[in-house]
Design a protein around this motif. Sequence first.
Motif, PDB file in Angstrom:
ATOM      1  N   ALA A 235       3.125   0.275  -4.914  1.00 29.51           N
ATOM      2  CA  ALA A 235       2.394  -0.695  -4.337  1.00 29.51           C
ATOM      3  C   ALA A 235       3.044  -1.981  -4.165  1.00 29.51           C
ATOM      4  O   ALA A 235       3.770  -2.361  -5.178  1.00 29.51           O
ATOM      5  CB  ALA A 235       1.136  -1.054  -4.956  1.00 29.51           C
ATOM      6  N   CYS A 236       3.383  -2.574  -2.744  1.00 29.91           N
ATOM      7  CA  CYS A 236       3.986  -3.854  -2.574  1.00 29.91           C
ATOM      8  C   CYS A 236       3.284  -4.762  -3.042  1.00 29.91           C
ATOM      9  O   CYS A 236       3.780  -6.018  -3.561  1.00 29.91           O
ATOM     10  CB  CYS A 236       4.795  -4.199  -1.337  1.00 29.91           C
ATOM     11  SG  CYS A 236       3.586  -4.548  -0.354  1.00 29.91           S
ATOM     12  N   GLY A 237       1.930  -5.079  -3.110  1.00 27.33           N
ATOM     13  CA  GLY A 237       1.113  -5.962  -3.547  1.00 27.33           C
ATOM     14  C   GLY A 237       1.091  -7.135  -2.555  1.00 27.33           C
ATOM     15  O   GLY A 237       0.182  -8.062  -2.636  1.00 27.33           O
ATOM     16  N   GLU A 238       1.678  -7.035  -1.439  1.00 27.50           N
ATOM     17  CA  GLU A 238       1.719  -8.205  -0.551  1.00 27.50           C
ATOM     18  C   GLU A 238       1.431  -8.004   1.016  1.00 27.50           C
ATOM     19  O   GLU A 238       0.824  -8.760   1.784  1.00 27.50           O
ATOM     20  CB  GLU A 238       3.166  -8.811  -0.450  1.00 27.50           C
ATOM     21  CG  GLU A 238       3.553  -9.460  -1.747  1.00 27.50           C
ATOM     22  CD  GLU A 238       5.114  -9.632  -2.123  1.00 27.50           C
ATOM     23  OE1 GLU A 238       5.861  -9.431  -0.948  1.00 27.50           O
ATOM     24  OE2 GLU A 238       5.334 -10.044  -3.073  1.00 27.50           O
ATOM     25  N   CYS A 239       1.443  -6.618   1.658  1.00 25.79           N
ATOM     26  CA  CYS A 239       1.086  -6.217   2.787  1.00 25.79           C
ATOM     27  C   CYS A 239      -0.238  -6.243   3.033  1.00 25.79           C
ATOM     28  O   CYS A 239      -0.872  -6.208   2.076  1.00 25.79           O
ATOM     29  CB  CYS A 239       1.984  -4.992   3.231  1.00 25.79           C
ATOM     30  SG  CYS A 239       0.746  -3.588   2.315  1.00 25.79           S
ATOM     31  N   PRO A 240      -0.685  -6.223   4.263  1.00 21.36           N
ATOM     32  CA  PRO A 240      -2.136  -6.405   4.419  1.00 21.36           C
ATOM     33  C   PRO A 240      -2.832  -5.594   3.745  1.00 21.36           C
ATOM     34  O   PRO A 240      -4.073  -5.713   3.228  1.00 21.36           O
ATOM     35  CB  PRO A 240      -2.338  -6.268   5.966  1.00 21.36           C
ATOM     36  CG  PRO A 240      -0.961  -6.861   6.573  1.00 21.36           C
ATOM     37  CD  PRO A 240       0.294  -6.410   5.345  1.00 21.36           C
ATOM     38  N   GLU A 241      -2.576  -4.129   3.720  1.00 22.71           N
ATOM     39  CA  GLU A 241      -3.198  -3.149   3.305  1.00 22.71           C
ATOM     40  C   GLU A 241      -3.174  -3.362   1.599  1.00 22.71           C
ATOM     41  O   GLU A 241      -4.590  -3.067   1.277  1.00 22.71           O
ATOM     42  CB  GLU A 241      -2.463  -1.764   3.452  1.00 22.71           C
ATOM     43  CG  GLU A 241      -2.415  -1.267   4.989  1.00 22.71           C
ATOM     44  CD  GLU A 241      -3.814  -1.099   5.504  1.00 22.71           C
ATOM     45  OE1 GLU A 241      -4.487  -0.139   4.663  1.00 22.71           O
ATOM     46  OE2 GLU A 241      -4.244  -1.444   6.560  1.00 22.71           O
ATOM     47  N   CYS A 242      -2.475  -3.643   1.074  1.00 22.11           N
ATOM     48  CA  CYS A 242      -2.592  -3.838  -0.482  1.00 22.11           C
ATOM     49  C   CYS A 242      -3.417  -5.024  -0.617  1.00 22.11           C
ATOM     50  O   CYS A 242      -4.234  -5.083  -1.547  1.00 22.11           O
ATOM     51  CB  CYS A 242      -1.127  -4.307  -1.022  1.00 22.11           C
ATOM     52  SG  CYS A 242       0.087  -2.840  -1.198  1.00 22.11           S
ATOM     53  N   ARG A 243      -3.384  -6.176  -0.028  1.00 19.83           N
ATOM     54  CA  ARG A 243      -4.204  -7.309  -0.135  1.00 19.83           C
ATOM     55  C   ARG A 243      -5.598  -7.080   0.068  1.00 19.83           C
ATOM     56  O   ARG A 243      -6.313  -7.429  -0.499  1.00 19.83           O
ATOM     57  CB  ARG A 243      -3.814  -8.317   0.866  1.00 19.83           C
ATOM     58  CG  ARG A 243      -2.315  -8.886   0.508  1.00 19.83           C
ATOM     59  CD  ARG A 243      -1.753  -9.967   1.549  1.00 19.83           C
ATOM     60  NE  ARG A 243      -2.515 -11.143   1.332  1.00 19.83           N
ATOM     61  CZ  ARG A 243      -2.143 -12.138   0.582  1.00 19.83           C
ATOM     62  NH1 ARG A 243      -0.840 -11.952  -0.066  1.00 19.83           N
ATOM     63  NH2 ARG A 243      -2.786 -13.239   0.344  1.00 19.83           N
TER      64      ARG A 243
ATOM     65  N   TYR B   6      -2.245   3.540   0.432  1.00 13.65           N
ATOM     66  CA  TYR B   6      -2.235   2.594   1.632  1.00 13.65           C
ATOM     67  C   TYR B   6      -1.172   1.778   2.168  1.00 13.65           C
ATOM     68  O   TYR B   6      -1.092   1.384   3.102  1.00 13.65           O
ATOM     69  CB  TYR B   6      -3.851   1.948   1.664  1.00 13.65           C
ATOM     70  CG  TYR B   6      -4.710   2.440   1.689  1.00 13.65           C
ATOM     71  CD1 TYR B   6      -5.177   3.714   2.373  1.00 13.65           C
ATOM     72  CD2 TYR B   6      -5.809   2.139   0.647  1.00 13.65           C
ATOM     73  CE1 TYR B   6      -6.566   4.239   2.374  1.00 13.65           C
ATOM     74  CE2 TYR B   6      -7.106   2.782   0.304  1.00 13.65           C
ATOM     75  CZ  TYR B   6      -7.497   3.878   1.167  1.00 13.65           C
ATOM     76  OH  TYR B   6      -8.446   4.712   1.173  1.00 13.65           O
ATOM     77  N   CYS B   7      -0.308   1.435   1.120  1.00 13.69           N
ATOM     78  CA  CYS B   7       0.674   0.464   1.171  1.00 13.69           C
ATOM     79  C   CYS B   7       1.686   0.829   2.516  1.00 13.69           C
ATOM     80  O   CYS B   7       2.017   1.982   2.641  1.00 13.69           O
ATOM     81  CB  CYS B   7       1.761   0.305  -0.097  1.00 13.69           C
ATOM     82  SG  CYS B   7       2.816  -1.102   0.427  1.00 13.69           S
ATOM     83  N   VAL B   8       1.877  -0.095   3.378  1.00 19.68           N
ATOM     84  CA  VAL B   8       2.677   0.048   4.606  1.00 19.68           C
ATOM     85  C   VAL B   8       4.054   0.077   4.181  1.00 19.68           C
ATOM     86  O   VAL B   8       5.005   0.592   5.116  1.00 19.68           O
ATOM     87  CB  VAL B   8       2.373  -0.865   5.703  1.00 19.68           C
ATOM     88  CG1 VAL B   8       1.153  -0.839   6.225  1.00 19.68           C
ATOM     89  CG2 VAL B   8       2.750  -2.260   5.291  1.00 19.68           C
ATOM     90  N   ARG B   9       4.494  -0.415   3.247  1.00 17.01           N
ATOM     91  CA  ARG B   9       6.004  -0.439   2.927  1.00 17.01           C
ATOM     92  C   ARG B   9       6.384   0.311   1.486  1.00 17.01           C
ATOM     93  O   ARG B   9       7.674  -0.057   0.986  1.00 17.01           O
ATOM     94  CB  ARG B   9       6.482  -1.635   3.185  1.00 17.01           C
ATOM     95  CG  ARG B   9       6.037  -2.959   2.577  1.00 17.01           C
ATOM     96  CD  ARG B   9       6.806  -4.152   2.718  1.00 17.01           C
ATOM     97  NE  ARG B   9       6.012  -5.167   3.325  1.00 17.01           N
ATOM     98  CZ  ARG B   9       5.881  -6.476   2.829  1.00 17.01           C
ATOM     99  NH1 ARG B   9       6.595  -6.821   1.738  1.00 17.01           N
ATOM    100  NH2 ARG B   9       5.416  -7.292   3.192  1.00 17.01           N
TER     101      ARG B   9
HETATM  102 ZN   LIG Z   1       1.834  -2.935   0.084  1.00 20.55          ZN
END
Ligand SMILES: [Zn+2]
Length: 325
Positions: free
Chosen positions: A59-67, A51-54
């Motif tokens: 996984a960036c772990g910080e974007c809204p999707e990851c969160r 799902y990660c947008v970037r």
């Molecule tokens: Zn992310």
Amino acid sequence: MSVQETDGQERIRHILRTGVRNHSLSHAYIFNGPRGSGKRDMALWLAQAVYCVRGHGDACGECPECRKVIHGNHPDFHWIEPDGASVKIEQIRELQKEFAYRSSQARKKIYVIQQADRMTIQASNSLLKFLEEPIADVMAILLTENGQALLPTIKSRSQWLSFVPENPDAMEAALIAEGVPAMLARTAVRLAAGLPAARELARAEWFAEARTTMVQLAKETLTRFPAAMLTVQQKLAKGEMAERLDTILDLWLLLLRDMIQLQCGRREQMVFADQVDWMADKAFSRGAHEWVHAMEQVTDVQKRLRSHANSQLAVEKLIMDMQGG
Ligand SMILES: [Zn+2]
């Protein structure tokens, strides 16, 4: 490779990352491996990576999707745990309903079933139908410590990924680098299959006390039997340490193993290196087979406690059987 990840997990992450990047993920995965070997973290990572947008496969772990995935409120990501002793058919039906309802949306849907080997027969059959007719873009991740117990038809429709326990030396080094006292780090990694579980144990407030209590009890059992009985009454009959009895017995097994290591001249392998003075004195008071027998006695008590034997009596009997000095 970071010290936090074994070759095995790095390989699994590589397979899954490639799947995300190439849009070639399987419809179903089985993550099979012992408790603490990182299955849960990997499932969370995979959902974030999807799902990660970037992330572009990570996984960036910080974007809204990851969160949203991390916080358990992502609308397309579902996590199922056993309801009581088993995963029940109602839980699988609920999931199917949820997905049917949302199937108009184009996004990939992911569900995780934790302890998937604990699905009832009805739940397994219901899941199987779901796997056989994959609706649009749905991915299943089945977590299990005992994948062999899954239905063969479920196994054959899923990609099997084996999680192995992490290397204890690497975990120990990682924990020490994080500031965990060396003695606790070495002990914790021997009781956990993966770094997150070992870290949690080493940092738990009760863990150091459990270790100290066990050392006291083991030493008294071998030297001053009446004192050992008193320690059981004062520390293990009730209160926090009584609740940690299983861990205390696990620690006792490690200490008995250390006695054998000492006999073999392998001091550097010892978990209780800080106790070597009195242990070296005692190690040769018995034959190796007697230490092995003592380990069997401890394991036997653990089994009996799991079938709800009286814990104080069981430990007192253990001490009587094992006493010396
Ligand atoms: Zn992310």
